[in-house]
Structures are given as C-alpha cells and as structure tokens.
Design a protein around this motif. Structure first.
Motif, PDB file in Angstrom:
ATOM      1  N   UNK A  32       0.826  -1.200   0.000  1.00 17.46           N
ATOM      2  CA  UNK A  32       0.000   0.000   0.000  1.00 17.46           C
ATOM      3  C   UNK A  32       0.866   1.257   0.000  1.00 17.46           C
ATOM      4  N   UNK A  33       1.934   1.264   0.779  1.00 13.12           N
ATOM      5  CA  UNK A  33       2.816   2.427   0.843  1.00 13.12           C
ATOM      6  C   UNK A  33       3.504   2.703  -0.487  1.00 13.12           C
ATOM      7  N   UNK A  34       3.772   1.631  -1.260  1.00  8.94           N
ATOM      8  CA  UNK A  34       4.414   1.780  -2.565  1.00  8.94           C
ATOM      9  C   UNK A  34       3.407   1.997  -3.701  1.00  8.94           C
ATOM     10  N   UNK A  35       2.115   1.956  -3.392  1.00  5.61           N
ATOM     11  CA  UNK A  35       1.110   2.103  -4.437  1.00  5.61           C
ATOM     12  C   UNK A  35       0.943   0.869  -5.296  1.00  5.61           C
ATOM     13  N   UNK A  36       1.278  -0.290  -4.754  1.00  7.23           N
ATOM     14  CA  UNK A  36       1.157  -1.544  -5.503  1.00  7.23           C
ATOM     15  C   UNK A  36      -0.134  -2.285  -5.200  1.00  7.23           C
ATOM     16  N   UNK A  37      -0.957  -1.767  -4.305  1.00  8.53           N
ATOM     17  CA  UNK A  37      -2.222  -2.439  -4.002  1.00  8.53           C
ATOM     18  C   UNK A  37      -3.219  -2.159  -5.122  1.00  8.53           C
ATOM     19  N   UNK A  42      -5.737  -8.695  -5.455  1.00  6.72           N
ATOM     20  CA  UNK A  42      -4.401  -9.317  -5.403  1.00  6.72           C
ATOM     21  C   UNK A  42      -4.121  -9.841  -4.000  1.00  6.72           C
ATOM     22  N   UNK A  43      -3.055 -10.646  -3.906  1.00  7.81           N
ATOM     23  CA  UNK A  43      -2.760 -11.335  -2.653  1.00  7.81           C
ATOM     24  C   UNK A  43      -1.259 -11.482  -2.440  1.00  7.81           C
ATOM     25  N   UNK A  44      -0.884 -11.550  -1.193  1.00  5.23           N
ATOM     26  CA  UNK A  44       0.412 -12.090  -0.789  1.00  5.23           C
ATOM     27  C   UNK A  44       0.092 -13.241   0.150  1.00  5.23           C
ATOM     28  N   UNK A  45       0.680 -14.384  -0.080  1.00 10.34           N
ATOM     29  CA  UNK A  45       0.425 -15.546   0.778  1.00 10.34           C
ATOM     30  C   UNK A  45       1.743 -16.055   1.332  1.00 10.34           C
ATOM     31  N   UNK A  46       1.674 -16.676   2.509  1.00 11.41           N
ATOM     32  CA  UNK A  46       2.885 -17.201   3.144  1.00 11.41           C
ATOM     33  C   UNK A  46       2.579 -18.505   3.850  1.00 11.41           C
ATOM     34  N   UNK A  47       3.516 -19.423   3.757  1.00  7.19           N
ATOM     35  CA  UNK A  47       3.375 -20.719   4.426  1.00  7.19           C
ATOM     36  C   UNK A  47       3.822 -20.598   5.887  1.00  7.19           C
ATOM     37  N   UNK A  48       3.075 -21.204   6.774  1.00  6.73           N
ATOM     38  CA  UNK A  48       3.477 -21.273   8.184  1.00  6.73           C
ATOM     39  C   UNK A  48       4.538 -22.366   8.302  1.00  6.73           C
ATOM     40  N   UNK A  49       5.706 -22.062   8.861  1.00  9.39           N
ATOM     41  CA  UNK A  49       6.779 -23.068   8.941  1.00  9.39           C
ATOM     42  C   UNK A  49       6.325 -24.360   9.614  1.00  9.39           C
ATOM     43  N   UNK A  50       6.842 -25.455   9.094  1.00 10.89           N
ATOM     44  CA  UNK A  50       6.569 -26.794   9.640  1.00 10.89           C
ATOM     45  C   UNK A  50       5.090 -27.144   9.622  1.00 10.89           C
ATOM     46  N   UNK A  51       4.376 -26.652   8.611  1.00  4.98           N
ATOM     47  CA  UNK A  51       2.962 -27.002   8.463  1.00  4.98           C
ATOM     48  C   UNK A  51       2.587 -26.949   6.995  1.00  4.98           C
ATOM     49  N   UNK A  52       1.370 -27.398   6.704  1.00  4.48           N
ATOM     50  CA  UNK A  52       0.838 -27.308   5.349  1.00  4.48           C
ATOM     51  C   UNK A  52      -0.159 -26.164   5.240  1.00  4.48           C
ATOM     52  N   UNK A  53      -0.180 -25.287   6.208  1.00 10.24           N
ATOM     53  CA  UNK A  53      -1.144 -24.190   6.220  1.00 10.24           C
ATOM     54  C   UNK A  53      -0.522 -22.899   5.708  1.00 10.24           C
ATOM     55  N   UNK A  54      -1.375 -22.070   5.113  1.00  7.00           N
ATOM     56  CA  UNK A  54      -0.964 -20.796   4.551  1.00  7.00           C
ATOM     57  C   UNK A  54      -1.712 -19.666   5.232  1.00  7.00           C
ATOM     58  N   UNK A  55      -1.156 -18.467   5.142  1.00  3.23           N
ATOM     59  CA  UNK A  55      -1.824 -17.252   5.596  1.00  3.23           C
ATOM     60  C   UNK A  55      -2.070 -16.348   4.394  1.00  3.23           C
ATOM     61  N   UNK A  56      -3.231 -15.691   4.386  1.00  2.00           N
ATOM     62  CA  UNK A  56      -3.593 -14.820   3.273  1.00  2.00           C
ATOM     63  C   UNK A  56      -4.546 -13.751   3.809  1.00  2.00           C
ATOM     64  N   UNK A  57      -4.756 -12.701   3.025  1.00  2.00           N
ATOM     65  CA  UNK A  57      -5.621 -11.600   3.460  1.00  2.00           C
ATOM     66  C   UNK A  57      -7.093 -11.976   3.402  1.00  2.00           C
ATOM     67  N   UNK A  58      -7.849 -11.373   4.296  1.00  2.00           N
ATOM     68  CA  UNK A  58      -9.302 -11.533   4.286  1.00  2.00           C
ATOM     69  C   UNK A  58      -9.889 -10.769   3.112  1.00  2.00           C
ATOM     70  N   UNK A  59     -10.874 -11.340   2.443  1.00  2.00           N
ATOM     71  CA  UNK A  59     -11.483 -10.727   1.270  1.00  2.00           C
ATOM     72  C   UNK A  59     -12.322  -9.515   1.679  1.00  2.00           C
TER      73      UNK A  59
END
Length: 256
Positions: A32-37, A42-59
């Motif tokens: 958002x600060x860079x004006x890329x939103x 769009x999304x940025x997603x990340x895997x939680x270490x040592x798991x098969x779960x991901x984190x992502x933004x709420x719609x």
C-alpha cells in the motif's frame, strides 16, 4: 461505517506463526505504501513453517487494514482452518497461490500484483529487456505465463506450475507479476526489483532513443555476483528489518 472485527492472536498461535503473521502484515502495508495495491484485490500468501497451512488476506479488506491477527489461515485448497473466523477469502484469487505453493514447497512466500508497470511490460511481446541493473536481477530468474482469462480454472494450475519452474520472477501476460521467496522479505525485494525494472524500461522506451542492451553474459553472472554482494544473505534478509521499521513508523498497529 462498517467496523472490522478486532482479533488478538498473539498468544494463541505459535511464535513461528506469529512472526510470519507480522512479516506478512508488514508486506501488505508496504504494498500500500508503494502504491502496488489494487483496492481489495491481489494477494500475498505465506506458508506457516513446519505445516501445510498458509496465511492470506481476508477478502474485502484494504491492504492498510491488514494486521497480523486478521490474516486468515487456510489449507492448500483454500479451506479456512479456523471455523470461527469472522473473515472469508477470495477463492478465485487464490488459484494462482495454491498452484505455486503446491509446486514450490521450499518457498515461504508468493507475492502477486496488478501494477500498471508490470502489466504493461508483461503485455508486450519482448517482455522484460536487459536495460537496467534491476532488470538483470529479474532476468537471472525469469518466467512467463500466458493469459487464460480470470485465474479461476483448476486446469490452469498445471500450466502455471510448469511455466514458473524454479524461477523467482514471473510476468503474467496481460495480467501482472508474481514473485516467489524463501522469506517474505525475499519475495518483497524481488517484486521491488521487478517493478523498478519495468518502470525504467517504460521510461527508456518513452524517450524514443536507441537503448543499450546488456549482454547475456552479464545476466548469467548476476546471481553469483549477488551472492558475493550479500555475503551469503539474501536481499530480503538484508533489507527486511529496515522495511519493518518503516511500516512500524507508518502504523504500529499492523503487528497486533
């Protein structure tokens, strides 16, 4: 005015998950600060270490509203893990992320944007050209994926995975850009390099003057040179602490 639900998960998840949540929320704020939103898209997603779960933004949430606690935990198919969560995700927008996380288990983060500059360069036949030092970083690990309409078809996932291969940078034709990273900081810095490369290319082409192209031998040596410059650390590891401080100065509530 609609008020967002307030959550506090800091002491309800593992320290490892909480750190990923803080870094991922910071990444959304940086977009958002860079004006890329792109509004709520769009999304940025990340895997939680040592798991098969991901984190992502709420719609439905603007990027400057995202915090460590309101990120949504999901599985690789986009199913929400916490059934009591007050949030939903955009399953259509998750197609790209599910594909790349499935194929690239060693990478923690996938970052996708729809900026004017990346769409413009992705939408010309030659794609990204070796015109700046920023472009050299991207071209050393570059891939392309042809446009197939809105990314909602499961059949596209295999083609997307094949096109990505082991690259860290991807231009999605007529669509935008994707970067991968072993850390959230790496994925962010990759997108920073790719975005600057696209901006500079468009500015050079707008002059109408004959550009100077760097030789392929230089591009081939960039990865080795980058390793020397960073002394064994990735660009994200070097720059990310400063980016976290920048977000904290802007709004310290992101890490709640």
């Amino acid at each position: 005015m609609h008020q967002l639900p307030k959550l506090d998960l800091k002491n309800k998840v593992s320290p490892e998950e909480w750190q990923v949540r803080v870094d991922l929320a910071a990444c959304y704020r940086l977009l958002q600060l860079h004006g890329w939103d792109d509004l709520i898209h769009t999304h940025v997603s990340a895997r939680i270490p040592n798991s098969e779960h991901l984190l992502i933004n709420a719609f439905g949430m603007a990027f400057e509203e995202i915090t460590a606690s309101n990120l949504v935990k999901i599985d690789i198919d986009g199913n929400i893990i916490d059934k009591d969560s007050p949030f939903e995700i955009n399953p259509a927008g998750f197609t790209i992320h599910s594909a790349v996380h499935e194929a690239r288990h060693e990478d923690l983060c996938a970052l996708h944007v729809h900026t004017n500059d990346t769409i413009a360069v992705a939408s010309v036949e030659d794609g990204l050209l070796p015109l700046s030092q920023y472009s050299m970083f991207a071209l050393a690990s570059m891939s392309y994926h042809d446009y197939e309409g809105l990314a909602v078809n499961a059949e596209e996932k295999l083609r997307l995975q094949d096109d990505l291969g082991d690259a860290n940078f991807m231009l999605l034709r007529n669509h935008g850009a994707l970067t991968m990273g072993k850390t959230i900081g790496d994925a962010f810095m990759h997108m920073y390099d790719l975005t600057r490369a696209c901006q500079i290319q468009l500015q050079i082409m707008a002059t109408g003057m004959k550009p100077i192209y760097a030789p392929q031998s230089i591009i081939d040596g960039i990865k080795a040179q980058a390793n020397v410059v960073h002394s064994g650390k990735t660009g994200g590891q070097t720059a990310w602490p400063a980016m976290l401080r920048r977000v904290y100065r802007s709004d310290p509530d992101f890490c709640k």
